[in-house]
Design a protein around this motif. Structure first.
Motif, PDB file in Angstrom:
ATOM      1  N   MET A 198      -5.084 -37.633  26.973  1.00 56.57           N
ATOM      2  CA  MET A 198      -6.203 -36.959  27.523  1.00 56.57           C
ATOM      3  C   MET A 198      -6.058 -36.846  29.054  1.00 56.57           C
ATOM      4  O   MET A 198      -5.448 -37.708  29.603  1.00 56.57           O
ATOM      5  N   SER A 199      -6.667 -35.572  29.475  1.00 58.89           N
ATOM      6  CA  SER A 199      -6.621 -35.550  31.029  1.00 58.89           C
ATOM      7  C   SER A 199      -7.604 -36.398  31.828  1.00 58.89           C
ATOM      8  O   SER A 199      -8.564 -36.775  30.903  1.00 58.89           O
ATOM      9  N   CYS A 200      -7.451 -36.259  32.880  1.00 56.72           N
ATOM     10  CA  CYS A 200      -8.385 -37.054  33.741  1.00 56.72           C
ATOM     11  C   CYS A 200      -9.871 -36.667  33.397  1.00 56.72           C
ATOM     12  O   CYS A 200     -10.880 -37.394  33.376  1.00 56.72           O
ATOM     13  N   ASP A 201      -9.996 -35.228  33.425  1.00 57.59           N
ATOM     14  CA  ASP A 201     -11.274 -34.742  33.145  1.00 57.59           C
ATOM     15  C   ASP A 201     -11.720 -34.959  31.713  1.00 57.59           C
ATOM     16  O   ASP A 201     -12.876 -34.989  31.671  1.00 57.59           O
ATOM     17  N   GLU A 202     -10.806 -34.896  30.815  1.00 56.30           N
ATOM     18  CA  GLU A 202     -11.420 -35.396  29.619  1.00 56.30           C
ATOM     19  C   GLU A 202     -11.778 -36.645  29.237  1.00 56.30           C
ATOM     20  O   GLU A 202     -12.922 -37.201  28.687  1.00 56.30           O
ATOM     21  N   LEU A 203     -11.106 -37.678  30.173  1.00 52.13           N
ATOM     22  CA  LEU A 203     -11.594 -38.960  30.137  1.00 52.13           C
ATOM     23  C   LEU A 203     -12.802 -39.276  30.824  1.00 52.13           C
ATOM     24  O   LEU A 203     -13.343 -39.921  30.176  1.00 52.13           O
ATOM     25  N   TRP A 204     -13.180 -38.583  31.885  1.00 50.04           N
ATOM     26  CA  TRP A 204     -14.415 -38.714  32.640  1.00 50.04           C
ATOM     27  C   TRP A 204     -15.414 -38.214  31.689  1.00 50.04           C
ATOM     28  O   TRP A 204     -16.443 -38.816  31.741  1.00 50.04           O
ATOM     29  N   TYR A 205     -15.372 -37.034  31.073  1.00 50.94           N
ATOM     30  CA  TYR A 205     -16.224 -36.700  30.143  1.00 50.94           C
ATOM     31  C   TYR A 205     -16.729 -37.429  29.217  1.00 50.94           C
ATOM     32  O   TYR A 205     -17.739 -37.928  28.867  1.00 50.94           O
ATOM     33  N   GLU A 206     -15.636 -38.197  28.256  1.00 48.92           N
ATOM     34  CA  GLU A 206     -15.771 -39.254  27.319  1.00 48.92           C
ATOM     35  C   GLU A 206     -16.699 -40.245  27.797  1.00 48.92           C
ATOM     36  O   GLU A 206     -17.502 -40.739  26.976  1.00 48.92           O
ATOM     37  N   ARG A 207     -16.120 -40.816  29.019  1.00 45.75           N
ATOM     38  CA  ARG A 207     -16.625 -42.066  29.548  1.00 45.75           C
ATOM     39  C   ARG A 207     -18.082 -41.747  29.760  1.00 45.75           C
ATOM     40  O   ARG A 207     -19.038 -42.491  29.537  1.00 45.75           O
ATOM     41  N   ASN A 208     -18.434 -40.725  30.612  1.00 42.98           N
ATOM     42  CA  ASN A 208     -19.772 -40.459  31.056  1.00 42.98           C
ATOM     43  C   ASN A 208     -20.640 -39.930  29.901  1.00 42.98           C
ATOM     44  O   ASN A 208     -21.678 -40.175  29.800  1.00 42.98           O
ATOM     45  N   LYS A 209     -20.125 -39.363  28.726  1.00 46.46           N
ATOM     46  CA  LYS A 209     -20.984 -39.017  27.501  1.00 46.46           C
ATOM     47  C   LYS A 209     -21.531 -40.234  26.922  1.00 46.46           C
ATOM     48  O   LYS A 209     -22.607 -40.168  26.555  1.00 46.46           O
ATOM     49  N   ILE A 210     -20.923 -41.380  26.699  1.00 44.85           N
ATOM     50  CA  ILE A 210     -21.429 -42.851  26.402  1.00 44.85           C
ATOM     51  C   ILE A 210     -22.534 -43.080  27.420  1.00 44.85           C
ATOM     52  O   ILE A 210     -23.480 -43.677  26.853  1.00 44.85           O
TER      53      ILE A 210
END
Length: 62
Positions: A1-13
Motif C-alpha cells: 500500500m502507498s503512504c496515502d492508502e495507509l494514511w486513509y486506512e488508519r484514519n478510517k478506523i
C-alpha cells in the motif's frame, strides 16, 4: 500500500471511533469526528492501527 492508502486506512478506523481530527486533510476526508469513544481503540482495531503504523514507518511515510 502507498503512504496515502495507509494514511486513509488508519484514519478510517479512528473516524469510525469518533476521533477529533485536527488536520485540514483529515477533517476534509472524514469530518471533525468528536463522539465517544473519541478515537479510543480496542481489540482488532488497535492491532490493525499498530500494523498500519509499522508499515508507514517502514515505507518512510510522514
Amino acid at each position: 500500500m502507498s503512504c496515502d492508502e495507509l494514511w486513509y486506512e488508519r484514519n478510517k478506523i479512528y473516524a469510525r471511533n469518533g476521533y477529533c481530527f485536527k488536520t485540514a486533510r483529515a477533517r476534509a476526508e472524514f469530518g471533525p469526528g468528536c463522539f465517544p469513544p473519541y478515537g479510543d481503540l480496542r481489540g482488532w482495531e488497535r492491532r490493525r492501527v499498530n500494523e498500519i503504523q509499522m508499515w508507514e514507518s517502514r515505507n518512510g511515510c510522514n
